[in-house]
Write a protein that holds these residues in place. Structure first.
Motif, mmCIF file in Angstrom:
data_model
loop_
_atom_site.group_PDB
_atom_site.id
_atom_site.type_symbol
_atom_site.label_atom_id
_atom_site.label_comp_id
_atom_site.label_asym_id
_atom_site.label_seq_id
_atom_site.Cartn_x
_atom_site.Cartn_y
_atom_site.Cartn_z
ATOM 1 N N LEU A 185 0.832 -1.200 0.000
ATOM 2 C CA LEU A 185 0.000 0.000 0.000
ATOM 3 C C LEU A 185 0.873 1.259 0.000
ATOM 4 O O LEU A 185 1.880 1.333 0.696
ATOM 5 C CB LEU A 185 -0.915 0.026 1.224
ATOM 6 N N THR A 186 0.457 2.232 -0.786
ATOM 7 C CA THR A 186 1.127 3.532 -0.729
ATOM 8 C C THR A 186 0.738 4.247 0.552
ATOM 9 O O THR A 186 1.591 4.801 1.256
ATOM 10 C CB THR A 186 0.734 4.404 -1.935
ATOM 11 N N LEU A 187 -0.558 4.239 0.854
ATOM 12 C CA LEU A 187 -1.054 4.905 2.067
ATOM 13 C C LEU A 187 -2.229 4.118 2.625
ATOM 14 O O LEU A 187 -3.118 3.690 1.886
ATOM 15 C CB LEU A 187 -1.484 6.345 1.761
ATOM 16 N N LEU A 188 -2.224 3.947 3.931
ATOM 17 C CA LEU A 188 -3.319 3.300 4.652
ATOM 18 C C LEU A 188 -3.984 4.322 5.546
ATOM 19 O O LEU A 188 -3.327 4.990 6.339
ATOM 20 C CB LEU A 188 -2.787 2.141 5.499
ATOM 21 N N LYS A 189 -5.319 4.451 5.428
ATOM 22 C CA LYS A 189 -6.105 5.269 6.352
ATOM 23 C C LYS A 189 -6.980 4.341 7.182
ATOM 24 O O LYS A 189 -7.684 3.502 6.641
ATOM 25 C CB LYS A 189 -6.975 6.264 5.576
ATOM 26 N N VAL A 190 -6.913 4.477 8.485
ATOM 27 C CA VAL A 190 -7.676 3.629 9.390
ATOM 28 C C VAL A 190 -8.090 4.485 10.587
ATOM 29 O O VAL A 190 -7.418 5.476 10.910
ATOM 30 C CB VAL A 190 -6.829 2.405 9.811
ATOM 31 N N SER A 191 -9.184 4.151 11.239
ATOM 32 C CA SER A 191 -9.626 4.926 12.395
ATOM 33 C C SER A 191 -9.071 4.344 13.688
ATOM 34 O O SER A 191 -8.693 3.168 13.748
ATOM 35 C CB SER A 191 -11.158 4.961 12.469
ATOM 36 N N LYS A 211 2.102 3.096 18.620
ATOM 37 C CA LYS A 211 2.669 1.748 18.658
ATOM 38 C C LYS A 211 1.983 0.866 17.624
ATOM 39 O O LYS A 211 2.638 0.067 16.924
ATOM 40 C CB LYS A 211 2.514 1.159 20.058
ATOM 41 N N ALA A 212 0.661 1.007 17.498
ATOM 42 C CA ALA A 212 -0.077 0.231 16.490
ATOM 43 C C ALA A 212 0.363 0.615 15.082
ATOM 44 O O ALA A 212 0.485 -0.250 14.198
ATOM 45 C CB ALA A 212 -1.575 0.463 16.659
ATOM 46 N N MET A 213 0.595 1.895 14.845
ATOM 47 C CA MET A 213 1.043 2.350 13.537
ATOM 48 C C MET A 213 2.411 1.766 13.193
ATOM 49 O O MET A 213 2.662 1.382 12.049
ATOM 50 C CB MET A 213 1.056 3.880 13.502
ATOM 51 N N GLU A 214 3.274 1.703 14.172
ATOM 52 C CA GLU A 214 4.590 1.086 13.954
ATOM 53 C C GLU A 214 4.437 -0.373 13.519
ATOM 54 O O GLU A 214 5.154 -0.860 12.633
ATOM 55 C CB GLU A 214 5.428 1.160 15.237
ATOM 56 N N ALA A 215 3.461 -1.064 14.127
ATOM 57 C CA ALA A 215 3.249 -2.473 13.794
ATOM 58 C C ALA A 215 2.721 -2.662 12.375
ATOM 59 O O ALA A 215 2.860 -3.740 11.801
ATOM 60 C CB ALA A 215 2.272 -3.089 14.798
ATOM 61 N N LEU A 216 2.142 -1.605 11.806
ATOM 62 C CA LEU A 216 1.562 -1.688 10.469
ATOM 63 C C LEU A 216 2.502 -1.181 9.373
ATOM 64 O O LEU A 216 2.128 -1.178 8.197
ATOM 65 C CB LEU A 216 0.259 -0.873 10.419
ATOM 66 N N ALA A 220 2.272 -0.471 4.554
ATOM 67 C CA ALA A 220 2.077 0.778 3.814
ATOM 68 C C ALA A 220 3.251 1.734 4.006
ATOM 69 O O ALA A 220 3.884 1.752 5.066
ATOM 70 C CB ALA A 220 0.784 1.464 4.270
ATOM 71 N N GLU A 221 3.503 2.543 2.991
ATOM 72 C CA GLU A 221 4.556 3.550 3.084
ATOM 73 C C GLU A 221 4.161 4.666 4.050
ATOM 74 O O GLU A 221 5.000 5.216 4.762
ATOM 75 C CB GLU A 221 4.823 4.144 1.705
ATOM 76 N N HIS A 222 2.884 5.029 4.051
ATOM 77 C CA HIS A 222 2.370 6.078 4.924
ATOM 78 C C HIS A 222 1.108 5.577 5.605
ATOM 79 O O HIS A 222 0.329 4.826 5.007
ATOM 80 C CB HIS A 222 2.027 7.351 4.136
ATOM 81 N N ILE A 223 0.881 5.996 6.856
ATOM 82 C CA ILE A 223 -0.290 5.568 7.619
ATOM 83 C C ILE A 223 -0.936 6.795 8.251
ATOM 84 O O ILE A 223 -0.246 7.627 8.858
ATOM 85 C CB ILE A 223 0.090 4.551 8.709
ATOM 86 N N VAL A 224 -2.246 6.916 8.117
ATOM 87 C CA VAL A 224 -3.003 8.001 8.726
ATOM 88 C C VAL A 224 -4.097 7.389 9.597
ATOM 89 O O VAL A 224 -4.857 6.532 9.129
ATOM 90 C CB VAL A 224 -3.639 8.929 7.664
ATOM 91 N N VAL A 225 -4.167 7.812 10.852
ATOM 92 C CA VAL A 225 -5.178 7.321 11.784
ATOM 93 C C VAL A 225 -6.107 8.478 12.144
ATOM 94 O O VAL A 225 -5.675 9.465 12.750
ATOM 95 C CB VAL A 225 -4.536 6.745 13.061
ATOM 96 N N SER A 226 -7.374 8.357 11.743
ATOM 97 C CA SER A 226 -8.357 9.382 12.094
ATOM 98 C C SER A 226 -8.845 9.146 13.513
ATOM 99 O O SER A 226 -8.968 8.005 13.963
ATOM 100 C CB SER A 226 -9.523 9.367 11.107
ATOM 101 N N CYS A 232 -6.037 13.871 13.607
ATOM 102 C CA CYS A 232 -5.492 12.571 13.210
ATOM 103 C C CYS A 232 -4.005 12.492 13.519
ATOM 104 O O CYS A 232 -3.325 13.502 13.723
ATOM 105 C CB CYS A 232 -5.744 12.307 11.728
ATOM 106 N N LEU A 233 -3.521 11.268 13.563
ATOM 107 C CA LEU A 233 -2.093 10.986 13.671
ATOM 108 C C LEU A 233 -1.624 10.399 12.350
ATOM 109 O O LEU A 233 -2.383 9.714 11.662
ATOM 110 C CB LEU A 233 -1.819 9.990 14.798
ATOM 111 N N ALA A 234 -0.379 10.658 12.001
ATOM 112 C CA ALA A 234 0.150 10.136 10.750
ATOM 113 C C ALA A 234 1.585 9.687 10.943
ATOM 114 O O ALA A 234 2.348 10.286 11.705
ATOM 115 C CB ALA A 234 0.078 11.190 9.653
ATOM 116 N N LEU A 235 1.936 8.623 10.244
ATOM 117 C CA LEU A 235 3.313 8.148 10.160
ATOM 118 C C LEU A 235 3.707 8.253 8.698
ATOM 119 O O LEU A 235 3.240 7.476 7.859
ATOM 120 C CB LEU A 235 3.420 6.710 10.667
ATOM 121 N N MET A 236 4.540 9.238 8.395
ATOM 122 C CA MET A 236 4.909 9.521 7.013
ATOM 123 C C MET A 236 6.409 9.703 6.906
ATOM 124 O O MET A 236 7.007 10.480 7.666
ATOM 125 C CB MET A 236 4.192 10.783 6.516
ATOM 126 N N GLU A 237 7.002 8.960 5.982
ATOM 127 C CA GLU A 237 8.439 9.030 5.745
ATOM 128 C C GLU A 237 9.230 8.836 7.036
ATOM 129 O O GLU A 237 10.233 9.497 7.295
ATOM 130 C CB GLU A 237 8.800 10.364 5.073
#
Length: 315
Positions: A185-191, A211-216, A220-226, A232-237
């Motif tokens: 995945l290029t980007l994952l959006k999850v709540s 911690k959950a985002m790290e596990a994912l 995906a290259e980028h993760i966004v949590v609404s 929201c929180l994001a893990l990007m680059e």
């Protein structure tokens, strides 16, 4: 030109939406003393994402199964909203629901479940999504309820084929569908609720969500949590960010996440860097909660509040 040096031909603004669960929706509201108002719309997560893509001046193409009498209604309503439809004929009938909002809250009056697809219909749906995804250069993957419509193994196969052809893949998925995808995945959006329901986050505090985002990260290259009204929180680059939009009086929280997903896809398709994509998505989600209808809003209004979105790096 290819977006990542492989074979896909990018078409800026054209977004394919993989929607294996398109529905008809009927909503009853009482807006005046003169009587009830009844609204007919196409619905389902894929439709709501496509609607917001169109609101952001993108050119959405919806790929999904269509069958039965309900399909005639869904096809007409989708096209009336300026959404291109690549319908895949199936033997079963599309599902849908009727909601009564005359009391203020949503009360479900009826719910028709969608059909489960056979293997030939699944192959047709996969091929249509793959072809349209390659043509557009960007595809949004939307999910299905656990155990319905088709086996979750369809998803990793589609993602693998899309990425092999250089397609940007943005996913708004959870549950067994998210679990089935290992990478690509290029980007994952999850709540945050979905992370908790999956047991990936023990609570909704930032440390648990990060911690959950790290596990994912492998998925995906980028993760966004609404986080509903908390931004929201994001893990990007490799870096964590927190994004907060301006405070709005919420009319209806449903649909804000779909608006964010659509904005992320439009932004990445247009070449915006991940942080600017996050800013646009946060503005789209914040504005959507003020409106009737899921995945709605106009680009000029969303862009007007983009400067009010605050993004801070987190450690």
């Amino acid at each position: 030109m290819p977006k990542d040096g492989s074979g896909a031909k990018a078409s800026e603004g054209e977004i394919c939406i993989f929607a294996p669960w398109p529905l008809f929706t009927i909503t009853i509201e009482k807006l005046s003393d003169e009587g009830d108002e009844v609204y007919f719309h196409a619905g389902g997560q894929g439709v709501w994402v496509a609607r917001m893509v169109a609101g952001l001046n993108g050119r959405p193409t919806l790929v999904g199964p269509v069958g039965g009498e309900a399909s005639c209604v869904i096809e007409a309503l989708v096209r009336a909203e300026g959404i291109e439809l690549r319908g895949v004929p199936v033997k079963g009938a599309n599902g849908g629901y009727i909601n009564d909002r005359r009391g203020g809250d949503r009360k479900e009056v009826a719910n028709v479940r969608p059909p489960r697809l056979d293997r030939h219909e699944i192959d047709d749906l996969h091929n249509a999504a793959l072809a349209e995804g390659i043509r557009c250069g960007t595809l949004v993957v939307t999910g299905i309820p656990d155990g319905e419509v088709m086996p979750v193994e369809t998803y990793p196969r589609l993602v693998k084929d899309l990425r092999a052809n250089g397609v940007i893949v943005v996913a708004d998925i959870a549950g067994s569908v998210l679990e089935s995808i290992e990478e690509g995945l290029t980007l994952l959006k999850v709540s945050h609720e979905e992370l908790q329901a999956a047991g990936l986050a023990k609570s909704d505090d930032d440390a648990s969500l990060m911690k959950a985002m790290e596990a994912l990260r492998g998925k995906a290259e980028h993760i966004v949590v609404s986080r509903a009204g908390a931004g929201c929180l994001a893990l990007m680059e490799g870096r964590f960010y927190e994004a907060k939009g301006p405070e709005m009086a919420a009319h209806d929280h449903t649909g804000a996440g779909d608006s964010m997903t659509a904005a992320l896809a439009v932004a990445l398709s247009g070449g915006l860097d991940p942080r600017e994509a996050l800013r646009l998505a946060t503005a789209a989600g914040a504005l959507n909660v003020t409106r009737h209808g899921r995945g709605t809003g106009r680009r000029e209004d969303i862009e007007a509040i983009v400067p009010s979105v605050l993004i801070e790096e987190r450690t």
